[in-house]
Write an enzyme that holds these catalytic residues in place. Sequence first.
Site, PDB file in Angstrom:
ATOM      1  N   GLY A  33       0.817  -1.206   0.000  1.00 56.90           N
ATOM      2  CA  GLY A  33       0.000   0.000   0.000  1.00 56.90           C
ATOM      3  C   GLY A  33       0.846   1.249   0.000  1.00 56.90           C
ATOM      4  N   ASN A  34       0.213   2.358  -0.367  1.00 59.91           N
ATOM      5  CA  ASN A  34       0.913   3.638  -0.378  1.00 59.91           C
ATOM      6  C   ASN A  34       1.243   4.099   1.026  1.00 59.91           C
ATOM      7  OD1 ASN A  34       0.801   3.842  -3.177  1.00 59.91           O
ATOM      8  ND2 ASN A  34      -1.213   4.837  -3.146  1.00 59.91           N
ATOM      9  N   ILE A  35       2.061   5.125   1.107  1.00 63.58           N
ATOM     10  CA  ILE A  35       2.429   5.701   2.399  1.00 63.58           C
ATOM     11  C   ILE A  35       1.183   6.269   3.080  1.00 63.58           C
ATOM     12  CG2 ILE A  35       3.795   7.524   3.507  1.00 63.58           C
ATOM     13  CD1 ILE A  35       5.787   7.253   1.184  1.00 63.58           C
ATOM     14  N   GLY A  60      -2.475   3.205   6.301  1.00 63.90           N
ATOM     15  CA  GLY A  60      -2.903   2.453   7.477  1.00 63.90           C
ATOM     16  C   GLY A  60      -2.365   1.044   7.590  1.00 63.90           C
ATOM     17  N   LYS A  61      -1.294   0.722   6.853  1.00 67.85           N
ATOM     18  CA  LYS A  61      -0.723  -0.633   6.908  1.00 67.85           C
ATOM     19  C   LYS A  61      -0.247  -0.984   8.303  1.00 67.85           C
ATOM     20  CE  LYS A  61       2.463   0.138   3.932  1.00 67.85           C
ATOM     21  NZ  LYS A  61       2.171   1.588   3.843  1.00 67.85           N
ATOM     22  N   THR A  62       0.506  -0.062   8.909  1.00 73.14           N
ATOM     23  CA  THR A  62       1.061  -0.329  10.236  1.00 73.14           C
ATOM     24  C   THR A  62      -0.045  -0.493  11.270  1.00 73.14           C
ATOM     25  OG1 THR A  62       3.050   0.941   9.680  1.00 73.14           O
ATOM     26  CG2 THR A  62       2.628   0.518  12.014  1.00 73.14           C
ATOM     27  N   GLU A  70       4.913  -6.257   6.314  1.00 72.37           N
ATOM     28  CA  GLU A  70       4.568  -4.948   5.755  1.00 72.37           C
ATOM     29  C   GLU A  70       5.466  -4.656   4.556  1.00 72.37           C
ATOM     30  OE1 GLU A  70       3.985  -0.285   7.184  1.00 72.37           O
ATOM     31  OE2 GLU A  70       4.865  -1.764   8.549  1.00 72.37           O
TER      32      GLU A  70
END
Length: 248
Positions: free
Chosen positions: A114-116, A119-121, A199
């Site tokens: 996913g982009n920066i 909400g991945k983290t 991630e």
Amino acid sequence: MLEERQVRVQRRGGRAVVEDPNLLTIPGVGPRNLRKLVEKGFEGVAQLKQLYRDKFFGKSSQKMVEFLQSSVGIIHKNHAESITTFIKESVDEELKEKNVNLAHNKRITFCVEGNISVGKTNFLQRIANKTLELRDLVEIVPEPIDKWQNVGPDHFNILDAFYAEPERDAYTFQNYVFVTRVMQERESSGGLKPLRLVERSIFSDRMVFVRAVHEAKWMNEMEINIYDSWFDPVVSSLPGLIPDVLST
């Protein structure tokens, strides 16, 4: 003492019979029972384990005790029970180790792309901290940003250096990003949890970020050719870097 540890060879019925001294390490096996086992073809611990796997695994241990008494000639029941318990526990331990290795070999690596700032983290942290059912099943591997911000004894922040002067530090930064992916793979490869959530992956590094900095002229032709020259060989030699599933 040396003679006791050596494999002894005797002639029985015209054939050489090898007496494995490891048989004497089994509780309940003395010189007399050793002789009876060897005469019945059980010339080592391995044959007794195979007997248990073939005939008695999953059954009552008493069945093997009775076999040792009636077919092998182990007179004392407590000796037959001691031999059976030792063999059963040895086989059970080997099966346990095999199952652990199988679970490790079949572990699934799931990469969240996913982009920066999408909400991945937070997504990974939520799984790790709030999904109780998955805690014993999932290993979370966040993007190694801390390694990018603290390089070497002088604690260089290569991420900030890249943002400050991308045209100068893009190649250096992307090289180090890949190195930290390899480091991360080595650190997490020994885990026993069946699902590993990672991630981002080496493929988003190459296909998104390296491509972007190249197109922006922050990585020249020589640099991207150098990057590509080692990327494929390294990935081929480290299959753990290749995820089973990619999700965006």
